[in-house]
Design an enzyme around this catalytic site. Structure first.
Site, PDB file in Angstrom:
ATOM      1  N   ASP A  38      45.743  -4.496  54.675  1.00  0.00           N
ATOM      2  CA  ASP A  38      44.991  -5.412  53.827  1.00  0.00           C
ATOM      3  C   ASP A  38      44.455  -4.701  52.573  1.00  0.00           C
ATOM      4  O   ASP A  38      44.220  -3.494  52.607  1.00  0.00           O
ATOM      5  CB  ASP A  38      43.821  -5.971  54.650  1.00  0.00           C
ATOM      6  CG  ASP A  38      43.288  -7.270  54.076  1.00  0.00           C
ATOM      7  OD1 ASP A  38      43.875  -7.797  53.114  1.00  0.00           O
ATOM      8  OD2 ASP A  38      42.260  -7.751  54.598  1.00  0.00           O
ATOM      9  N   HIS A  55      51.084  -5.097  45.916  1.00  0.00           N
ATOM     10  CA  HIS A  55      52.057  -5.169  47.011  1.00  0.00           C
ATOM     11  C   HIS A  55      53.115  -4.077  46.875  1.00  0.00           C
ATOM     12  O   HIS A  55      53.539  -3.477  47.855  1.00  0.00           O
ATOM     13  CB  HIS A  55      52.740  -6.536  47.027  1.00  0.00           C
ATOM     14  CG  HIS A  55      51.791  -7.667  47.308  1.00  0.00           C
ATOM     15  ND1 HIS A  55      50.845  -7.600  48.304  1.00  0.00           N
ATOM     16  CD2 HIS A  55      51.632  -8.881  46.719  1.00  0.00           C
ATOM     17  CE1 HIS A  55      50.145  -8.734  48.323  1.00  0.00           C
ATOM     18  NE2 HIS A  55      50.598  -9.519  47.372  1.00  0.00           N
ATOM     19  N   LEU A 149      61.334   6.452  66.352  1.00  0.00           N
ATOM     20  CA  LEU A 149      60.266   5.476  66.109  1.00  0.00           C
ATOM     21  C   LEU A 149      60.801   4.044  66.036  1.00  0.00           C
ATOM     22  O   LEU A 149      61.803   3.783  65.364  1.00  0.00           O
ATOM     23  CB  LEU A 149      59.571   5.806  64.774  1.00  0.00           C
ATOM     24  CG  LEU A 149      58.510   4.810  64.290  1.00  0.00           C
ATOM     25  CD1 LEU A 149      57.226   4.951  65.097  1.00  0.00           C
ATOM     26  CD2 LEU A 149      58.223   4.999  62.803  1.00  0.00           C
TER      27      LEU A 149
HETATM   28  C1  V07 Z   1      55.353  -5.899  52.272  1.00  0.00           C
HETATM   29  C2  V07 Z   1      53.938  -4.074  51.300  1.00  0.00           C
HETATM   30  C3  V07 Z   1      52.959  -3.486  52.276  1.00  0.00           C
HETATM   31  C4  V07 Z   1      51.598  -4.101  52.161  1.00  0.00           C
HETATM   32  C5  V07 Z   1      51.472  -5.465  52.762  1.00  0.00           C
HETATM   33  C6  V07 Z   1      52.078  -6.650  52.054  1.00  0.00           C
HETATM   34  C7  V07 Z   1      53.200  -6.376  51.101  1.00  0.00           C
HETATM   35  C8  V07 Z   1      57.428  -3.349  53.488  1.00  0.00           C
HETATM   36  C9  V07 Z   1      58.104  -4.466  53.949  1.00  0.00           C
HETATM   37  C10 V07 Z   1      59.310  -4.485  54.770  1.00  0.00           C
HETATM   38  C11 V07 Z   1      59.548  -5.525  55.641  1.00  0.00           C
HETATM   39  C12 V07 Z   1      60.667  -5.534  56.439  1.00  0.00           C
HETATM   40  C13 V07 Z   1      61.549  -4.478  56.389  1.00  0.00           C
HETATM   41  C14 V07 Z   1      61.337  -3.431  55.534  1.00  0.00           C
HETATM   42  C15 V07 Z   1      60.217  -3.432  54.727  1.00  0.00           C
HETATM   43  C16 V07 Z   1      57.353  -5.558  53.500  1.00  0.00           C
HETATM   44  C17 V07 Z   1      56.674  -7.704  53.139  1.00  0.00           C
HETATM   45  C18 V07 Z   1      55.561  -7.262  52.442  1.00  0.00           C
HETATM   46  C19 V07 Z   1      56.901  -9.163  53.312  1.00  0.00           C
HETATM   47  F1  V07 Z   1      62.630  -4.465  57.182  1.00  0.00           F
HETATM   48  N1  V07 Z   1      56.361  -3.706  52.828  1.00  0.00           N
HETATM   49  N2  V07 Z   1      56.284  -5.059  52.812  1.00  0.00           N
HETATM   50  N3  V07 Z   1      57.562  -6.865  53.678  1.00  0.00           N
HETATM   51  N4  V07 Z   1      54.230  -5.471  51.575  1.00  0.00           N
END
Ligand code: V07
Length: 258
Positions: A38, A55, A149
């Site tokens: 968050d 983000h 992991l």
């Molecule tokens: C998202 C970055 C981290 C902070 C929280 C919200 C935004 C990595 C992924 C991701 C998801 C699946 C995957 C590989 C990477 C991600 C979303 C948002 C929707 F297989 N960061 N991140 N997906 N944020």
């Protein structure tokens, strides 16, 4: 000269990190750590940047934390990336968020494979754009035999819906004679949740100073240790993560055993 000092500092802080990791590895490592990431929007606002900049920065922290989790020997890292409530955000922000999985995997899937990471997803595939789902399914497929992991992304996830879906599934199985009233217990119920095959989290981390669960793994967190910090997710790093693990180990020493 200044460059030399910076280099020395960097070397020193990474050797501190190594030493800390070695100390921590001598004690009990939580098998499953879950994180509510968050504070990305607030981080951006503080810098007069659009929320999406937060983000993007937060995505870099995902890499840092998953690498150190693997190094520590944590078996499962669950990251709350997108909740079922997040659809209410402005469309431009949602569209941006839905591109992050493929951005991340474009850059880091080879590294994840190299580091023996198994990618998983927990959440509803419904409503996810095709491009998001394709990228995810490719990563899941290509890492399914890895035994390092488990990097479990909670994406389009909401715990109350998860529980309702489990109950519906149990009702169907009951109608089909696959399960009866006497056959249902906590262990069997757990297997109907999206986290089936994973142990319950030992430690929950939430950044950004909010002290609530926000519909995250309500059933699974029943016995979990909680660790909260005011640090915003884009400012989170390996040292803070180790703070959380050390605190977990202190609590285990104090209350574990008889
Ligand atoms: C998202 C970055 C981290 C902070 C929280 C919200 C935004 C990595 C992924 C991701 C998801 C699946 C995957 C590989 C990477 C991600 C979303 C948002 C929707 F297989 N960061 N991140 N997906 N944020």
């Amino acid at each position: 000269m200044f460059e030399k000092i910076k280099l020395w500092r960097k070397k020193k802080s990474s050797s501190n990190l190594r030493e800390r990791i070695e100390m921590i590895k001598k004690r009990e490592i939580p098998a499953h750590v879950a994180v509510i990431m968050d504070g990305n929007g607030r981080w951006a606002r503080k810098r007069n940047l659009p929320r999406i900049a937060g983000h993007k920065e937060g995505m870099m922290v995902v890499r840092k934390i998953s690498r150190i989790a693997g190094e520590l020997g944590i078996k499962t890292l669950t990251l709350y990336a997108f909740s079922t409530e997040n659809w209410k955000r402005p469309k431009t922000e949602v569209d941006f968020l839905m591109k992050l999985p493929q951005d991340y995997l474009n850059d880091y899937l080879p590294e994840l494979i190299e580091e023996n990471v198994q990618v998983r997803m927990m959440g509803s595939k419904q409503n996810l754009p095709k491009h998001t789902l394709n990228a995810l399914e490719k990563a899941i497929q290509e890492t399914k035999n890895n035994n390092g992991l488990i990097l479990n992304f909670a994406l389009n996830y909401g715990s109350r819906t998860e529980i309702i879906e489990a109950v519906k599934h149990i009702i169907r199985d009951s109608r089909d004679g696959k399960i009866g009233e006497d056959g249902l217990n906590e262990e069997i119920f757990s297997q109907y949740l999206m986290s089936n095959n994973l142990p319950d989290p030992d430690l929950l981390i939430r950044t950004s100073g909010e002290i609530r669960l926000s519909n995250f793994m309500l059933w699974q967190l029943a016995y979990t240790e909680f660790w909260f910090t005011d640090v915003l997710w884009p400012d989170f790093n390996e040292q803070f993560f180790l703070d959380a693990i050390e605190e977990f180990q202190k609590r285990q020493r104090r209350f574990g055993g008889v």
